[in-house]
Design a protein around this motif. Structure first.
Motif, PDB file in Angstrom:
ATOM      1  N   UNK A  88       0.857  -1.191   0.000  1.00  0.00           N
ATOM      2  CA  UNK A  88       0.000   0.000   0.000  1.00  0.00           C
ATOM      3  C   UNK A  88       0.892   1.240   0.000  1.00  0.00           C
ATOM      4  N   UNK A  89       0.705   2.113  -0.997  1.00  0.00           N
ATOM      5  CA  UNK A  89       1.513   3.322  -1.072  1.00  0.00           C
ATOM      6  C   UNK A  89       0.671   4.586  -0.949  1.00  0.00           C
ATOM      7  N   UNK A  90      -0.673   4.419  -0.941  1.00  0.00           N
ATOM      8  CA  UNK A  90      -1.546   5.580  -0.851  1.00  0.00           C
ATOM      9  C   UNK A  90      -2.959   5.124  -0.514  1.00  0.00           C
ATOM     10  N   UNK A  91      -3.635   5.885   0.353  1.00  0.00           N
ATOM     11  CA  UNK A  91      -5.063   5.697   0.602  1.00  0.00           C
ATOM     12  C   UNK A  91      -5.763   6.949   0.088  1.00  0.00           C
ATOM     13  N   UNK A  92      -6.631   6.826  -0.896  1.00  0.00           N
ATOM     14  CA  UNK A  92      -7.302   8.018  -1.435  1.00  0.00           C
ATOM     15  C   UNK A  92      -8.008   8.799  -0.327  1.00  0.00           C
ATOM     16  N   UNK A  93      -7.927  10.100  -0.399  1.00  0.00           N
ATOM     17  CA  UNK A  93      -8.519  10.970   0.616  1.00  0.00           C
ATOM     18  C   UNK A  93     -10.001  10.680   0.800  1.00  0.00           C
ATOM     19  N   UNK A  94     -10.724  10.466  -0.312  1.00  0.00           N
ATOM     20  CA  UNK A  94     -12.159  10.220  -0.239  1.00  0.00           C
ATOM     21  C   UNK A  94     -12.471   8.939   0.533  1.00  0.00           C
ATOM     22  N   UNK A  95     -11.637   7.926   0.354  1.00  0.00           N
ATOM     23  CA  UNK A  95     -11.816   6.676   1.094  1.00  0.00           C
ATOM     24  C   UNK A  95     -11.597   6.918   2.584  1.00  0.00           C
ATOM     25  N   UNK A  96     -10.524   7.641   2.922  1.00  0.00           N
ATOM     26  CA  UNK A  96     -10.238   7.931   4.329  1.00  0.00           C
ATOM     27  C   UNK A  96     -11.373   8.710   4.980  1.00  0.00           C
ATOM     28  N   UNK A  97     -11.977   9.623   4.235  1.00  0.00           N
ATOM     29  CA  UNK A  97     -13.066  10.427   4.787  1.00  0.00           C
ATOM     30  C   UNK A  97     -14.330   9.615   5.025  1.00  0.00           C
ATOM     31  N   UNK A  98     -14.515   8.533   4.293  1.00  0.00           N
ATOM     32  CA  UNK A  98     -15.696   7.688   4.476  1.00  0.00           C
ATOM     33  C   UNK A  98     -15.511   6.660   5.596  1.00  0.00           C
ATOM     34  N   UNK A  99     -14.314   6.572   6.140  1.00  0.00           N
ATOM     35  CA  UNK A  99     -14.075   5.656   7.254  1.00  0.00           C
ATOM     36  C   UNK A  99     -14.405   6.375   8.563  1.00  0.00           C
ATOM     37  N   UNK A 100     -15.650   6.809   8.684  1.00  0.00           N
ATOM     38  CA  UNK A 100     -16.029   7.654   9.810  1.00  0.00           C
ATOM     39  C   UNK A 100     -16.284   6.870  11.097  1.00  0.00           C
ATOM     40  N   UNK A 101     -16.223   5.518  11.038  1.00  0.00           N
ATOM     41  CA  UNK A 101     -16.361   4.712  12.262  1.00  0.00           C
ATOM     42  C   UNK A 101     -15.047   4.057  12.671  1.00  0.00           C
ATOM     43  N   UNK A 102     -14.009   4.289  11.894  1.00  0.00           N
ATOM     44  CA  UNK A 102     -12.747   3.577  12.103  1.00  0.00           C
ATOM     45  C   UNK A 102     -12.054   4.035  13.377  1.00  0.00           C
ATOM     46  N   UNK A 103     -11.727   3.041  14.244  1.00  0.00           N
ATOM     47  CA  UNK A 103     -11.035   3.321  15.489  1.00  0.00           C
ATOM     48  C   UNK A 103      -9.609   2.763  15.508  1.00  0.00           C
ATOM     49  N   UNK A 104      -9.354   1.726  14.711  1.00  0.00           N
ATOM     50  CA  UNK A 104      -8.041   1.059  14.701  1.00  0.00           C
ATOM     51  C   UNK A 104      -7.603   0.873  13.259  1.00  0.00           C
ATOM     52  N   UNK A 105      -6.408   1.371  12.929  1.00  0.00           N
ATOM     53  CA  UNK A 105      -5.889   1.259  11.564  1.00  0.00           C
ATOM     54  C   UNK A 105      -4.431   0.824  11.620  1.00  0.00           C
ATOM     55  N   UNK A 106      -4.138  -0.274  10.925  1.00  0.00           N
ATOM     56  CA  UNK A 106      -2.780  -0.827  10.895  1.00  0.00           C
ATOM     57  C   UNK A 106      -2.329  -0.945   9.448  1.00  0.00           C
TER      58      UNK A 106
END
Length: 696
Positions: free
Chosen positions: A304-322
């Motif tokens: 993984x070299x990039x997470x699109x901004x729009x995807x990150x913004x839709x992860x509005x319930x995410x508490x743990x990211x590895x």
């Protein structure tokens, strides 16, 4: 009258038979209650006991050593409603073993050695409501539908089942039996290449499955939309795990993902996913309606070299990211963690990526107000600036293995836990008023951190530094440090505690070892062989063969000094005054003065036509005779000639020859030797034979 007697006799016989059967059962299962439930568990039984009657309604045979169930073992259990066979060693069951158990409601076959399931076993169990077949090692699930006749089945306990098949159609048939019972399903070694293949998994939509795992599974752009749609509509599914799988494509799905409601999946783990053209992967915007409920995401070793901004913004319930062990760089992180991204994120792991600027890393994450735990270890940060921006509520920071030579004010003062292990730190001089735990192992510290800078510290890990000791006052300056058992249990090396004693002990041991080597070497003649090897190497440096014109002696005489009277007064006189006279080389007379004795021996042997050994018990006790014998032996084999002549002056006992005289033993076994006779008549024959041998 006779007919009544017969009737009474028949009734009596039946009663006696039933009583006998019950007694037989009770002999094996002494615990049977009023409801005819018999407890035969943990009795070490090797088989189902005989004598079962139709009166028994429950039978507990758990925790025995039963290996086989035959078709006759349970034939009398017509009213059996509960049969517990868990935790035995059952590996075979006859096809009709459960044929008569039409009233059975609860069957437990868990934790046995079954390798297959047969539909015939369950064919007549029409009343069965609870079936437990966990904890076995199934290689096959039989032919046809396993549980199709179990119309009243309410609870099937299989838990985690692993299906390893390559045929999609076979997989679909198997899933038809499992969808209403399996809570955890693992699919292995199968390929979903097309939409049609994937649609066969529609049967899973109404399942009770809570966790779905893929191992070594192939997915494509064409199969992903239908696969995602199926999982999104599995209303009980909460966890998805993908490991060692391959994705062929670039994220350009062949069609839309059809979902009626947001996916219920809350946990996604993707580990070692191979994406052949990962650099062409798209923005994944088609999956935005599937990720809103995710609370935990782990994506490791997946490039993984990039997470699109729009995807990150839709992860509005995410508490743990590895995102550990990937290719995220500082610019990519800035885009991935854009404003509005991961609004409730509490824990973030970015270890083992391509981050190199700690200031940019902190600034990219500074707006994450809920972020409390951050792991950015195993990145190559190097120098640390004086000032950095960080999330305001950051409590835990892992900077281990990041090549940091010095800590500065860049470290956020809000921290409660800091890990800076495995760096190049030589000191710790930053103030962290709220820090409770400090991990600073495997650095270059020579002293404890200043306790006044860390007033709240209760735990300190300082192993593998250059710190050898500290005073009681230094330790007690940490007011909140946990005392007692944890400090007593510290594993300090003996060297750290008693350096002088250890060094002294090592020196003494070395001296004792040297002394032991000397003694053993003396006993085993090791020094002899060392000297012999050195002399042999010196001899090998010389020219391999002396020219004939340089040979000036007929024989070199090797003898013990104790035999000199016989050699010098008798043999020399006899040979050097013969007709024609023979010239002998004697060490007393012909060795060059001042020359090393080994060189004298080598030169004399090489300048002599023959080598004459006068053997006696004195000879085998002489060290120089051993040299002369060995050098002669080298010449004998190196030049492939026959130069050695043996004279046995007196009989030599076998035990008198030392083990190091292996050459002498070999020569005496392979060469003919002349034996000095005591009779005067035979002595003339001896001299004649010796002269002829020397002149040959």
């Amino acid at each position: 009258m006779t007919e009544n007697i017969w009737r009474i006799w028949i009734i009596y016989t039946v009663i006696i038979a039933k009583v006998s059967e019950e007694r037989a059962v009770k002999q094996v299962c002494p615990s049977c209650d009023a409801a005819h439930f018999c407890d035969c568990s943990s009795l070490g039984l090797n088989s189902i006991p005989s004598g079962l009657t139709s009166e028994i309604t429950g039978l507990n045979l758990a925790h025995n050593k039963i290996e086989h169930i035959s078709e006759n073992d349970l034939r009398s259990g017509l009213n059996l409603r509960v049969l517990l066979l868990q935790s035995n060693q059952i590996w075979t069951i006859d096809e009709d073993s459960f044929h008569s158990l039409g009233k059975l409601e609860h069957l437990d076959l868990s934790n046995n050695n079954l390798t297959r399931l047969s539909p015939t076993w369950f064919r007549d169990l029409v009343s069965l409501q609870h079936l437990d077949i966990r904890g076995n090692f199934y290689a096959e699930l039989g032919e046809g539908s396993l549980f199709s006749n179990l119309k009243n089945l309410r609870n099937l306990n299989i838990n985690h089942i692993i299906i390893n098949v390559r045929s999609i159609s076979v997989l679909s048939a198997i899933l038809g039996d499992l969808v209403n019972s399996v809570t955890c399903l693992e699919l292995r070694n199968i390929a979903f290449r097309t939409d049609n293949e994937t649609m066969l998994l529609n049967i899973m939509i109404p399942s009770v499955m809570k966790k779905l795992l893929f191992r070594n599974v192939l997915l494509t752009d064409e199969s992903i939309p239908s696969m995602m749609g199926i999982m999104a509509n599995m209303r009980q599914l909460v966890e998805l795990e993908v490991e060692d799988c391959t994705f062929q494509g670039t994220g350009h799905w062949s069609g839309p993902i059809h979902v009626d409601k947001p996916s219920p999946v809350k946990v996604v783990t993707i580990w070692n996913l191979s994406i052949e053209k990962f650099y062409l992967f798209t923005d994944l915007s088609d999956m935005l309606n599937l990720i809103g409920n995710l609370t935990k995401i782990i994506v490791g070793n997946t490039k993984v070299f990039l997470v699109p901004c729009l995807v990150s913004q839709h992860l509005h319930s995410l508490e743990y990211l590895d995102f550990s062990d990937n290719l995220l760089s500082d610019p990519a992180l800035e885009h991935s963690a854009c404003m509005g991204a991961w609004p409730v994120l509490n824990t973030l792991n970015l270890s083992q990526n391509s981050l190199s600027d700690i200031k940019k890393t902190g600034k990219s994450l500074a707006h994450l107000q809920k972020l409390a735990q951050l792991d950015i270890s195993q990145n190559n940060f190097g120098q640390m600036p004086e000032v950095c921006e960080w999330p305001e509520n950051l409590k835990y920071l892992n900077l281990s293995g990041t090549q940091i030579p010095k800590l500065t004010g860049c470290i956020p003062p809000t921290l409660e836990v800091l890990d800076v292990s495995s760096n190049n730190l030589i000191e710790f001089r930053i103030e962290l008023p709220f820090l409770r735990e400090l991990y600073i192992a495997q650095n270059k510290l020579k002293a404890l951190p200043d306790a006044t800078l860390l007033p709240a510290v209760a735990g300190l890990t300082i192993t593998r530094n250059k710190l050898n000791s500290f005073s009681k006052g230094e330790y007690e300056s940490f007011k909140n440090m946990k005392r007692g058992k944890q400090v007593e249990a510290a594993q300090l090396s003996l060297m750290e505690c008693h350096q002088t004693l250890v060094v002294s002990s090592i020196c003494v041991l070395q001296l004792l070892l040297i002394l032991l080597i000397v003694i053993v070497g003396y006993k085993l003649h090791a020094f002899w062989y060392m000297k012999m090897t050195w002399a042999w190497l010196q001899a090998k440096r010389k020219p391999q063969k002396v020219q004939t014109k340089d040979v000036c002696y007929d024989a070199f005489v090797s003898y013990s000094e104790r035999d000199s009277e016989w050699v010098e007064d008798l043999m020399v006189q006899e040979l050097e005054h013969a007709n024609p006279p023979l010239r002998l080389c004697l060490h007393k007379r012909d060795f060059v003065p001042g020359k090393w004795i080994v060189d004298n021996i080598i030169d004399s042997i090489e300048r002599s036509h023959k080598t004459l050994f006068v053997l006696s018990e004195h000879f085998v006790q002489s060290e120089w005779c051993k040299y002369e014998l060995d050098f002669s032996h080298f010449r004998l084999f190196d030049e492939n000639n026959d130069t050695a002549i043996l004279i046995l002056l007196e009989p030599i006992r076998g035990k008198a020859i030392p083990k190091r005289f292996c050459k002498l033993r070999k020569l005496m076994n392979t060469k003919t030797y002349l034996e000095w006779p005591l009779e005067e008549v035979q002595q003339q024959v001896f001299w004649s034979t010796l002269k002829e041998t020397l002149m040959s």
